[in-house]
Write a protein that holds these residues in place. Sequence first.
Motif, short mmCIF file in Angstrom:
data_model
loop_
_atom_site.label_atom_id
_atom_site.label_comp_id
_atom_site.label_asym_id
_atom_site.label_seq_id
_atom_site.Cartn_x
_atom_site.Cartn_y
_atom_site.Cartn_z
N TRP A 178 0.83 -1.20 0.00
CA TRP A 178 0.00 0.00 0.00
C TRP A 178 0.87 1.26 0.00
O TRP A 178 0.54 2.24 -0.66
CB TRP A 178 -0.94 -0.01 1.20
CG TRP A 178 -1.81 -1.23 1.15
CD1 TRP A 178 -2.98 -1.38 0.46
CD2 TRP A 178 -1.55 -2.49 1.77
NE1 TRP A 178 -3.48 -2.65 0.61
CE2 TRP A 178 -2.61 -3.36 1.42
CE3 TRP A 178 -0.55 -2.99 2.59
CZ2 TRP A 178 -2.68 -4.67 1.86
CZ3 TRP A 178 -0.62 -4.29 3.04
CH2 TRP A 178 -1.68 -5.12 2.67
N VAL B 261 2.04 1.82 -3.54
CA VAL B 261 1.02 2.45 -4.38
C VAL B 261 1.08 3.97 -4.19
O VAL B 261 1.05 4.73 -5.15
CB VAL B 261 -0.39 1.89 -4.07
CG1 VAL B 261 -1.47 2.72 -4.74
CG2 VAL B 261 -0.49 0.44 -4.49
N ALA B 262 1.21 4.39 -2.94
CA ALA B 262 1.28 5.83 -2.65
C ALA B 262 2.53 6.44 -3.28
O ALA B 262 2.46 7.53 -3.87
CB ALA B 262 1.27 6.06 -1.14
N TRP B 263 3.68 5.76 -3.18
CA TRP B 263 4.91 6.26 -3.79
C TRP B 263 4.75 6.37 -5.30
O TRP B 263 5.16 7.35 -5.92
CB TRP B 263 6.10 5.36 -3.47
CG TRP B 263 6.71 5.59 -2.13
CD1 TRP B 263 6.71 4.72 -1.07
CD2 TRP B 263 7.43 6.75 -1.70
NE1 TRP B 263 7.36 5.28 -0.02
CE2 TRP B 263 7.83 6.52 -0.37
CE3 TRP B 263 7.77 7.95 -2.30
CZ2 TRP B 263 8.55 7.46 0.37
CZ3 TRP B 263 8.49 8.89 -1.57
CH2 TRP B 263 8.86 8.64 -0.26
N GLN B 264 4.19 5.33 -5.92
CA GLN B 264 4.03 5.34 -7.38
C GLN B 264 3.14 6.50 -7.83
O GLN B 264 3.43 7.16 -8.81
CB GLN B 264 3.47 4.00 -7.87
CG GLN B 264 4.52 2.91 -7.85
CD GLN B 264 4.00 1.60 -8.37
OE1 GLN B 264 3.03 1.07 -7.87
NE2 GLN B 264 4.68 1.08 -9.38
N GLN B 265 2.07 6.74 -7.10
CA GLN B 265 1.15 7.82 -7.47
C GLN B 265 1.77 9.19 -7.19
O GLN B 265 1.69 10.09 -8.03
CB GLN B 265 -0.16 7.66 -6.72
CG GLN B 265 -0.95 6.46 -7.16
CD GLN B 265 -2.18 6.21 -6.31
OE1 GLN B 265 -2.36 6.79 -5.24
NE2 GLN B 265 -3.04 5.32 -6.79
N THR B 266 2.39 9.34 -6.04
CA THR B 266 2.96 10.63 -5.65
C THR B 266 4.10 11.05 -6.57
O THR B 266 4.21 12.22 -6.96
CB THR B 266 3.45 10.59 -4.19
OG1 THR B 266 2.33 10.28 -3.35
CG2 THR B 266 4.07 11.90 -3.77
N ASP C 46 4.76 9.64 -9.60
CA ASP C 46 4.45 9.32 -11.00
C ASP C 46 5.52 8.39 -11.58
O ASP C 46 6.10 8.67 -12.63
CB ASP C 46 4.32 10.60 -11.83
CG ASP C 46 3.70 10.36 -13.19
OD1 ASP C 46 2.92 9.40 -13.33
OD2 ASP C 46 4.03 11.11 -14.13
N ASN D 256 7.34 5.27 -13.38
CA ASN D 256 7.08 4.51 -14.60
C ASN D 256 7.79 3.15 -14.58
O ASN D 256 8.17 2.62 -15.60
CB ASN D 256 7.51 5.33 -15.83
CG ASN D 256 8.95 5.80 -15.75
OD1 ASN D 256 9.71 5.39 -14.87
ND2 ASN D 256 9.34 6.67 -16.66
#
Length: 105
Positions: free
Chosen positions: A27, A30-35, A37, A39
């Motif tokens: 979880w 997921v936050a790191w990937q979204q924050t 961005d 790739n």
Amino acid sequence: MELLRDRRAEFDEAGVEPMGISRDSPWTHVAWQQTLDLNFGLVSDFNGDATRGFGIAFEFNGLRDVAERSAFLIDERAVVRAAWRYETGDVPDVDELLDAARALK
């Protein structure tokens, strides 16, 4: 992580699939990937199997099996071809990683 993101095209050209792994939960990833961005993928080693398996576990502020900051170049047969370890505050040298990857071609 931003360096890997920003230089993703160079990793692709070198035939490398960058990936991050940490003891953080899925979880958190997921936050790191979204924050940020990102790739590229992030893998959770929540149970510490990879940290211990790669021999990079150490104790930090009373916490056991914390992963040392490190980078590994793993070929298509899952053979570790190169490994780097860094001090906690150090940032990996992306040029060095890319040069090592290109040398495998």
